[in-house]
Scaffold this motif. Structure first.
Motif, PDB file in Angstrom:
ATOM      1  N   ILE A 279      12.135  49.138 -71.117  1.00 25.99           N
ATOM      2  CA  ILE A 279      12.950  48.242 -72.282  1.00 25.99           C
ATOM      3  C   ILE A 279      14.173  47.807 -72.238  1.00 25.99           C
ATOM      4  N   GLN A 280      15.141  48.675 -71.685  1.00 19.85           N
ATOM      5  CA  GLN A 280      16.408  48.215 -71.207  1.00 19.85           C
ATOM      6  C   GLN A 280      16.478  47.262 -70.170  1.00 19.85           C
ATOM      7  N   THR A 281      15.340  47.328 -69.192  1.00 20.76           N
ATOM      8  CA  THR A 281      15.171  46.364 -68.237  1.00 20.76           C
ATOM      9  C   THR A 281      14.964  45.173 -68.575  1.00 20.76           C
ATOM     10  N   LEU A 282      13.802  45.023 -69.573  1.00 23.40           N
ATOM     11  CA  LEU A 282      13.478  43.707 -70.147  1.00 23.40           C
ATOM     12  C   LEU A 282      14.718  43.122 -70.937  1.00 23.40           C
ATOM     13  N   VAL A 283      15.314  43.775 -71.419  1.00 23.42           N
ATOM     14  CA  VAL A 283      16.786  43.370 -72.272  1.00 23.42           C
ATOM     15  C   VAL A 283      17.493  42.850 -71.330  1.00 23.42           C
ATOM     16  N   ASP A 284      17.982  43.416 -70.230  1.00 24.83           N
ATOM     17  CA  ASP A 284      18.906  42.934 -69.247  1.00 24.83           C
ATOM     18  C   ASP A 284      18.498  41.610 -68.514  1.00 24.83           C
ATOM     19  N   ILE A 285      17.135  41.519 -68.104  1.00 21.77           N
ATOM     20  CA  ILE A 285      16.623  40.533 -67.449  1.00 21.77           C
ATOM     21  C   ILE A 285      16.578  39.154 -68.336  1.00 21.77           C
ATOM     22  N   VAL A 286      16.174  39.214 -69.536  1.00 24.19           N
ATOM     23  CA  VAL A 286      16.171  38.247 -70.545  1.00 24.19           C
ATOM     24  C   VAL A 286      17.505  37.729 -70.862  1.00 24.19           C
ATOM     25  N   ALA A 287      18.572  38.649 -71.100  1.00 25.80           N
ATOM     26  CA  ALA A 287      20.102  38.201 -71.171  1.00 25.80           C
ATOM     27  C   ALA A 287      20.636  37.540 -70.096  1.00 25.80           C
ATOM     28  N   LYS A 288      20.009  37.565 -68.831  1.00 25.12           N
ATOM     29  CA  LYS A 288      20.365  36.901 -67.543  1.00 25.12           C
ATOM     30  C   LYS A 288      19.482  35.576 -67.436  1.00 25.12           C
ATOM     31  N   ASN A 289      18.631  35.342 -68.411  1.00 21.96           N
ATOM     32  CA  ASN A 289      17.634  34.090 -68.268  1.00 21.96           C
ATOM     33  C   ASN A 289      16.357  34.099 -67.341  1.00 21.96           C
ATOM     34  N   GLY A 290      16.061  35.462 -67.238  1.00 20.52           N
ATOM     35  CA  GLY A 290      14.769  35.752 -66.576  1.00 20.52           C
ATOM     36  C   GLY A 290      13.763  36.229 -67.313  1.00 20.52           C
ATOM     37  N   ASN A 291      12.654  36.310 -66.658  1.00 17.15           N
ATOM     38  CA  ASN A 291      11.288  37.178 -67.181  1.00 17.15           C
ATOM     39  C   ASN A 291      10.913  38.494 -66.407  1.00 17.15           C
ATOM     40  N   LEU A 292      10.181  39.381 -67.046  1.00 11.44           N
ATOM     41  CA  LEU A 292       9.908  40.380 -66.418  1.00 11.44           C
ATOM     42  C   LEU A 292       8.499  40.571 -66.286  1.00 11.44           C
ATOM     43  N   LEU A 293       8.030  40.698 -64.927  1.00 11.02           N
ATOM     44  CA  LEU A 293       6.586  40.998 -64.494  1.00 11.02           C
ATOM     45  C   LEU A 293       6.410  42.288 -64.037  1.00 11.02           C
ATOM     46  N   LEU A 294       5.715  43.006 -64.924  1.00  9.92           N
ATOM     47  CA  LEU A 294       5.715  44.480 -64.894  1.00  9.92           C
ATOM     48  C   LEU A 294       4.362  44.953 -64.250  1.00  9.92           C
ATOM     49  N   ASN A 295       4.383  45.514 -62.805  1.00  8.90           N
ATOM     50  CA  ASN A 295       3.204  45.802 -62.190  1.00  8.90           C
ATOM     51  C   ASN A 295       2.666  47.195 -62.410  1.00  8.90           C
ATOM     52  N   ILE A 296       1.163  47.075 -62.882  1.00 14.74           N
ATOM     53  CA  ILE A 296       0.574  48.276 -63.173  1.00 14.74           C
ATOM     54  C   ILE A 296      -0.805  48.347 -62.061  1.00 14.74           C
ATOM     55  N   ALA A 297      -0.806  49.544 -61.398  1.00 15.22           N
ATOM     56  CA  ALA A 297      -1.993  49.435 -60.497  1.00 15.22           C
ATOM     57  C   ALA A 297      -3.107  50.254 -60.752  1.00 15.22           C
ATOM     58  N   PRO A 298      -4.572  49.617 -60.791  1.00 11.32           N
ATOM     59  CA  PRO A 298      -5.713  50.155 -61.380  1.00 11.32           C
ATOM     60  C   PRO A 298      -5.971  51.163 -60.371  1.00 11.32           C
ATOM     61  N   SER A 299      -6.970  52.119 -60.575  1.00  9.63           N
ATOM     62  CA  SER A 299      -7.365  53.317 -59.720  1.00  9.63           C
ATOM     63  C   SER A 299      -8.679  52.847 -59.001  1.00  9.63           C
ATOM     64  N   PRO A 300      -9.148  53.456 -58.072  1.00  6.56           N
ATOM     65  CA  PRO A 300     -10.351  53.014 -57.543  1.00  6.56           C
ATOM     66  C   PRO A 300     -11.505  53.057 -58.463  1.00  6.56           C
ATOM     67  N   GLU A 301     -11.313  53.866 -59.508  1.00  7.93           N
ATOM     68  CA  GLU A 301     -12.587  54.109 -60.574  1.00  7.93           C
ATOM     69  C   GLU A 301     -12.244  52.725 -61.505  1.00  7.93           C
ATOM     70  N   GLY A 302     -11.147  52.050 -61.435  1.00  7.45           N
ATOM     71  CA  GLY A 302     -11.060  51.019 -62.191  1.00  7.45           C
ATOM     72  C   GLY A 302     -10.452  51.092 -63.699  1.00  7.45           C
ATOM     73  N   ASP A 303      -9.581  52.079 -63.734  1.00  4.58           N
ATOM     74  CA  ASP A 303      -8.772  52.259 -64.828  1.00  4.58           C
ATOM     75  C   ASP A 303      -7.305  52.500 -64.258  1.00  4.58           C
ATOM     76  N   TRP A 304      -6.644  52.561 -65.543  1.00  5.58           N
ATOM     77  CA  TRP A 304      -4.835  52.838 -65.240  1.00  5.58           C
ATOM     78  C   TRP A 304      -4.830  54.209 -65.614  1.00  5.58           C
ATOM     79  N   HIS A 305      -3.764  54.714 -65.055  1.00  2.00           N
ATOM     80  CA  HIS A 305      -3.160  56.224 -65.345  1.00  2.00           C
ATOM     81  C   HIS A 305      -3.192  56.275 -67.044  1.00  2.00           C
TER      82      HIS A 305
END
Length: 486
Positions: free
Chosen positions: A344-370
């Motif tokens: 959340i603090q990362t998102l706030v920091d980025i937005v205040a500097k005029n950016g977007n946050l693209l946050l990566n989540i990697a699916p498992s070989p079974e097809g779900d997230w942790h």
């Protein structure tokens, strides 16, 4: 004046979150001179870009057969003596045997838990607004039903091909589009499976094309056509696409190589794939398409993408930090997830500097997230449902970031967000500064319904925090004060 600013920015863009599994990419996409950013001429592109800048928060997913082994995406195939390319396992000693075994993962890749609607719902609840999905990474394995190669999720050699939802990219795009997300297609320009890039006659020495394109122009033209045709499929058969997110910045015209940037000096050949032709085709089928040719500064990099890092200062051009929720872009069994507070603090920091946050989540070989990924999204969403008005549709307000404060605004409404340290004691009062231009402001604490007592001093506005407000703030990763003119 502008060039001086950007030179300073170039040297101040630091790798705050550099991680071993993505070290090469983070270096490449953060060590970049943005002085020559080109504003799109197409009005539809500018309109879509402005909307994209308003929505602030997106989801990136790296997923491919490599998740089966729990290894770094694609890079273990790259014959470079670098840590991120290190091969492990029973085939590691021989590159040819390793490549064969790696490409054979497809025969056992069977993500039967694949449920993109669950992902879309979780991302929607987290107040994310757009998605970028890996249709193809550098290894060349296609998570869509391309007609250009049989190295794909829908080919009979791939175990999941018999599943009615085997065209994974199409299913992902459809699920997220159904939740009103902007949709982006990640696509790797290099392809380490196709013989028109890594020619079997010329074993690869590194990540680049394995032959000299100038010496073998017909072979290079085959690769250009192969790339064009795959992107054309994505632009034609997969519904509305908002973003074409291109990776592999070493595939670029020689004229764009910046010799002042270390990694670009190692590119041995002109690898021009005719981006004008690709972008023109893409926009003829997807009007207003945002094209993100990462690190190739110019008209086809509609926004820039520092990776695993945040610029030190406000940046006036469109930009997006792509970052991992854990330590790895790709799935690993035991992931070290960042706390929701940190995210959340990362998102706030980025937005205040005029950016977007693209946050990566990697699916498992079974097809779900942790499970932890779902939990983090729930916690982020809970904060944004209270404080999102300080994020979405806002613009940075000078001084943007100052110590633990972040500044944003929407018209005459201003937001000052305090980023407390871990276990920081909530004070009985807090001073809001940089308020000289706000005429007779009223101050509210988002999430706290009662009015606050405010007094003006030479230091700024002193806001008294009663005990109920302090109790509320002890649970909050960021404290948002809303200032409105009377």
């Amino acid at each position: 004046m502008k060039n001086t600013y950007f030179r300073a920015l170039y040297y101040s863009c630091t790798l705050s979150f550099l991680l071993a599994s993505g070290a090469v990419s983070a270096q490449q996409h953060s060590e970049q001179n943005h002085a020559h950013y080109v504003t799109p001429k197409d009005s539809l592109v500018r309109q879509k870009l402005a909307h994209w800048q308003d929505i602030k928060f997106g989801l990136l997913m790296h997923w491919g057969t490599y998740s089966k082994w729990g290894i770094v995406e694609s890079w273990s195939l790259c014959p470079e003596d670098e840590g991120w390319c290190e091969r492990r396992g029973p085939y590691a000693a021989n590159w040819y045997e390793y490549k064969k075994a790696y490409e054979n993962i497809r025969t056992t890749f069977n993500p039967t838990e694949f449920n993109p609607e669950r992902w879309a719902t979780a991302a929607k609840d987290a107040e994310m607004k757009y998605v970028v999905f890996t249709t193809k990474h550098h290894d060349g394995f296609c998570m869509f039903d391309t007609k250009q190669t049989d190295y794909k999720i829908t080919d009979p050699k791939t175990q999941f091909s018999s599943n009615p939802r085997s065209n994974i990219a199409k299913e992902v795009f459809s699920a997220f589009r159904g939740k009103d997300f902007m949709v982006g297609a990640y696509f790797s320009k290099p392809d380490w499976n196709t013989p028109s890039y890594w020619d079997p006659y010329f074993p690869p020495k590194d990540r680049n094309v394995s032959y000299a394109p100038k010496k073998y122009p017909q072979k290079w033209q085959q690769f250009k056509d192969f790339t064009y045709n795959q992107i054309q499929e994505l632009m034609t058969d997969y519904g509305k696409i908002d973003i074409l997110w291109l990776d592999g910045g070493w595939v670029r015209p020689a004229s764009t190589i910046d010799s002042t940037i270390s990694w670009q000096r190692t590119i041995p050949y002109d690898q021009d794939i005719d981006m004008a032709r690709i972008a023109g085709m893409g926009r003829s089928k997807q009007p207003g398409l945002l094209v993100v040719d990462r690190t190739v500064t110019g008209e086809f990099e509609n926004y820039v993408t520092p990776e695993q890092s945040i610029p030190d200062t406000y940046m006036p051009i469109p930009w997006e930090s792509c970052m991992t929720m854990g330590d790895s872009w790709s799935y690993i069994p035991k992931e070290n997830f960042k706390s929701s507070r940190k995210l959340i603090q990362t998102l706030v920091d980025i937005v205040a500097k005029n950016g977007n946050l693209l946050l990566n989540i990697a699916p498992s070989p079974e097809g779900d997230w942790h499970p932890e990924a779902y939990q983090r999204l729930q916690e982020i969403g809970a904060w944004l449902r209270v404080n999102g008005e300080s994020i979405y549709g806002t613009k940075p307000v000078a001084p943007y970031r100052q110590k633990q404060w972040a500044y944003t605004g929407n018209g005459k409404t201003k937001y000052q967000t305090y980023l407390p340290a871990e276990k920081e004691t909530v004070p009985t009062s807090i001073t809001l500064n940089n308020v000289a231009k706000v005429n007779k402001p009223t101050v509210k604490l988002l999430g706290y319904a009662k009015p606050l007592k405010v007094s003006k001093t030479t230091e700024g506005l002193v806001v008294a925090l009663p005990e109920p407000a302090r109790q509320w703030l002890t649970t909050q990763p960021a404290w948002v004060f809303k200032l409105e003119e009377k």
